[in-house]
Motif scaffolding. Sequence first.
Motif, short mmCIF file in Angstrom:
data_model
loop_
_atom_site.label_atom_id
_atom_site.label_comp_id
_atom_site.label_asym_id
_atom_site.label_seq_id
_atom_site.Cartn_x
_atom_site.Cartn_y
_atom_site.Cartn_z
N HIS A 400 0.84 -1.20 0.00
CA HIS A 400 0.00 0.00 0.00
C HIS A 400 0.87 1.23 0.00
CE1 HIS A 400 -3.82 -1.92 0.45
NE2 HIS A 400 -3.48 -2.53 1.57
N CYS A 401 0.51 2.19 -0.80
CA CYS A 401 1.15 3.50 -0.68
C CYS A 401 0.04 4.52 -0.59
CB CYS A 401 2.06 3.78 -1.86
SG CYS A 401 1.19 3.94 -3.42
N GLU A 402 0.34 5.67 -0.07
CA GLU A 402 -0.70 6.69 0.13
C GLU A 402 -0.31 7.97 -0.56
OE1 GLU A 402 -2.49 7.27 4.26
OE2 GLU A 402 -0.61 6.22 4.58
N GLY A 403 -1.30 8.71 -0.93
CA GLY A 403 -1.05 10.03 -1.46
C GLY A 403 -2.36 10.77 -1.55
N SER A 404 -2.27 11.99 -2.03
CA SER A 404 -3.50 12.74 -2.20
C SER A 404 -4.32 12.13 -3.32
CB SER A 404 -3.20 14.19 -2.52
OG SER A 404 -3.08 14.94 -1.35
N GLN A 405 -3.70 11.98 -4.47
CA GLN A 405 -4.45 11.56 -5.66
C GLN A 405 -3.47 11.56 -6.82
OE1 GLN A 405 -5.61 13.23 -8.63
NE2 GLN A 405 -7.24 11.82 -9.09
N PRO A 406 -3.72 10.74 -7.84
CA PRO A 406 -2.75 10.71 -8.94
C PRO A 406 -2.48 12.05 -9.61
CG PRO A 406 -4.32 8.91 -9.19
CD PRO A 406 -4.79 9.73 -8.03
N GLY A 407 -3.37 13.01 -9.42
CA GLY A 407 -3.13 14.30 -10.05
C GLY A 407 -2.51 15.32 -9.11
N ASP A 408 -2.32 14.94 -7.88
CA ASP A 408 -1.86 15.89 -6.87
C ASP A 408 -0.59 15.36 -6.23
OD1 ASP A 408 -1.43 17.46 -4.62
OD2 ASP A 408 -3.48 17.27 -3.86
N ARG A 409 0.52 16.01 -6.56
CA ARG A 409 1.81 15.50 -6.15
C ARG A 409 2.04 15.57 -4.63
NH1 ARG A 409 5.29 16.68 -2.76
NH2 ARG A 409 7.32 15.80 -3.04
N THR A 410 1.42 16.53 -4.00
CA THR A 410 1.75 16.73 -2.59
C THR A 410 1.25 15.55 -1.76
OG1 THR A 410 -0.30 17.92 -2.19
CG2 THR A 410 1.61 19.20 -2.84
N ASP A 411 1.92 15.32 -0.68
CA ASP A 411 1.55 14.25 0.24
C ASP A 411 1.78 12.86 -0.33
OD1 ASP A 411 -0.96 16.46 1.03
OD2 ASP A 411 0.56 15.83 2.47
N MET A 412 2.54 12.75 -1.40
CA MET A 412 2.89 11.44 -1.92
C MET A 412 4.01 10.83 -1.07
SD MET A 412 2.57 9.01 -4.03
CE MET A 412 3.51 7.61 -4.54
#
Lengths: 436, 296, 257
Positions: A400-412
């Motif tokens: 599992h990896c987490e992030g904001s969303q594929p279009g939002d680089r921050t918080d990746m």
Amino acid sequence: MIKQRWETRPLEIWDRAKELRAKWQKSIDNRQHLLAQGNTVESDWSPGFEKYLKIVEDNPVGAFMASKSHSFARRARLASEVRGWGRELCGYVNNCWGAQFLGRDMDGGPFPYRDMCVPFPDVCDQHLKRGQQCMDLSPIPRWGGDMPIYPGERDPKRDEEMIEHRVYCNLKIIADIERIFGIEFDDERFVENIKLREKLSAYGLRISQLMTQVPTPLSAKDLYSFYTLGDLTKLNPEEINDFWKSFVDEVQWRADNRIAAVGGERYRYMEAHPPAWYYLKYYRYLESYGAVCIGSQYSHIMSGTLEVKEDGSLAHRDVTPPADKPIRTREDAVRQWITEARGNRFKDDEYCRKWAITDFARGFKADGAIMALWRCGVGCTLTRKEQALRLSEMGLRVLHCEGSQPGDRTDMDEHGFLDRIDAWMESQGLEKLDDR
Amino acid sequence: MVKEFGAWPETVWASGDRFGGTPVCGTDVGTTSVQAVIMSDGALVAYANLRCGYDFGEAAETALTRALKAAGLSRGDIKTCRATGFGRRRAAFADATAEEITCHGLGARYVFGPDVRTVADLGGQRTKAIRLYDWDRVRDFKISDKCAAGMGRGIERIANLLEIPISEIGERSLSAEKDPEPASTTCCNFMYPETMGLLRQGFREDEYSENDVLAAAMFTVAWRALGTIGKLSPLDIGEISLDGALGFTGGLAKNPGVTKRIERELGLSALPAKYDPRLTGAIGAALLAERDINPR
Amino acid sequence: MYTAGIDIGLENIKIVILKDASVAASLTAPSGGKERGKRAEALYDEALLRAGVSRNGIHRTLATGAGKFDADFADGNIVEEIADAAAARYFLKDASAAVDIGADQTRVVSIGADGAVTETVRNQKCMAGLGLALEYMAERLDFSIEEISLIPPERAEGVTVNDGCPVFAELDALELLNIGVPRDAVAGAVTRMTVVRLNSVLRDKDFPDRNRTVLTGGVAKNRAVTDALKALSGIDFVIPESPEYGTALGAALKAAD
């Protein structure tokens, strides 16, 4: 020095693909067209209006912004946020429509404001909200392209009614656009496009089937450059058909000669989602472990609705109607096009579509999976954890990896992601093949 | 756990001048720090600024005691006292409370002069953005969501983990070689691991110096503050029109790593503060206290 | 044979020198920032002194943790999960799960019959920094970490802080203090929040066996947390002495392979 297990070589068709994409870009740059917010797959009637209208999707715009300019994407999202649009909305949406509020696109030119909206909802939060910022800005005409969906066992009667509903919706959309904008719909062109789509879907299936081979002749990363070319490029049906034929031929040749996408292939992993567009180099990082991504239900979307047969091979699902059915009216054409009652999206489950995540893993001979937990957008994480458990039961190791969303680089947390990749690989006994 | 790096210095000050009029007191009891100011006849006489512990009332009491001592005054000399801030009701010695937005507005005019129109209060937990008319009133304000709180506190934690004094952290972030993206634009609990994660070697070309790491963290805080400030004036954020000048208050006003980045994104320079900008709320409370005894 | 394990965590460096199967020396110090590699090296030399062995006397040194790549004096590095599994087997012969709760990260590692790792779980970001959060909360409430470790969740007497987000939890705690709730009740609420979060990560994939799970990491020293976690999860964790050294010990064990 990586020890190569397989022969590799680059794809020859790259340049043609780039050419096509550039042509498409140019074709919508000319301001003679009405621009519609929508989705090219769900608005497959659009070639009927091609002299007058172009669908400009927000997803690819947003994804493109994500991969090309962090700072512009970030500013666009902030412009959206300060006007009250939540940060948890899809990054694609906030990228694209944030730029609308900025009034300019990524290259500094004026923002291509839309003349109408035909958003389509989906079993995912962001699709329902797509186009809202666009609709909010000015009172442009808007329609709802319904995508009804229900969980549980298939109900043929209900399916029939859903198809009726969708047929009606689309006929109405076409008629309304004709009336409101005073433009004429070219039915022949529409029918031509439907037939082309069926052909492309067959080509797509072939590509998907070839990628089930060990070693895979194409990786997911390669596939990203091609999988939308059928949608975005409704330029010239012959040209597109030609391109795809060449593409399939080349991949077939690679498969026949066991030419691999990744020379060190010894581990195959699947995914579930659009990838982090701004950090595609993680595929390269994984290649240093000899791991190749064979795609996701998302990246194989060109193939249409698939299923895994008893013998483990991929094939089109049996609901696809025969291509030789006569098309006499516009309604016939729309019915031909709407083959699927329920949304053919890749959101989970034996009930929603007969290509469950476990079937996908089986079909593509996956050893592991990366299930991204995106905080918003593109399916969010709806059912991702459940899917991970089912894959686990099958014997796959899931990261599992987490992030904001594929279009939002921050918080990746890109470095954190690499850390997890190391833990995932090494705890399966796989060391790096080279020092990358 | 190391704690001294994230602990910013507490301060006490007295003007030392003779003063006339009747001394009053204003105190701003924040989530993270408390300020007590003593003013007389519109002049700043003394102040104390210190960190809050678990007892907001005691912290306020200590602040007042320190300020009095510095001014050479006793409790009895103070005619009246107003408290504002998160913990205002815990200041037992206050004669009345006042809410923070009004106090920041009033105080800002004192601290920045009559040109100030927008005040950005960058605190330990929350960000407040206030818009003022060109006379003495608050026109609009926005307070940050519960989500994205804790940015100031987040910086304290980064300072401790990196073992860099918090008073240096801002300046050093401006000397970054890279111009990194914010470590997060969502949350300070995402910020710190992602910031620290930049120390890990990613790809070879991704080496981050310590200043780069600080830059990523400061940018996060600045970006979240913009999310609140921008809501006041939702024009194109790049050409945001704040109708005049901006003043920074709150603990992070002393952090150029954050303030300069906000200025850069807004395309303006903030007003210089005539006094320590962290005192703004307390000054506003004191000015209200003055009005209590000298109503206009 | 001497081996060494160096765990460079986000907050602290832990070093263990093993002589065959016994701990010859163990030391810890704050990691710091970019200089953590150098600091780890200095601590390593100090540990060698304590163990009465020179660098040459060490058969192999392995680094692990967030800063593993900074320990360029080590012979190699391994991922934390592999170290956790080795440590768990050391403390419990047939351990089938290792749980490590540190300043920043929480891990759950499933161990197969042959001792190899079969599954790994790391906390999601919303749960980052539990150890740090406890330390900062203790500091704010003017308790030492030892004192807060003695305050069970029951002391909260019904008062709660948000258990979904540590940022909200801190704001809630401040608000409780603001309305006059005593600090030990707030401490109890924070401990309860911590235990609820930990219990959820235990359920992410394979649920650890009740009787065959080892718990390590700095937070394992906190009695209030571990007692409440045992009660809530139903797992009777085996907690070694000096649990903060677990991962470093595991790395030292792997260095002997």
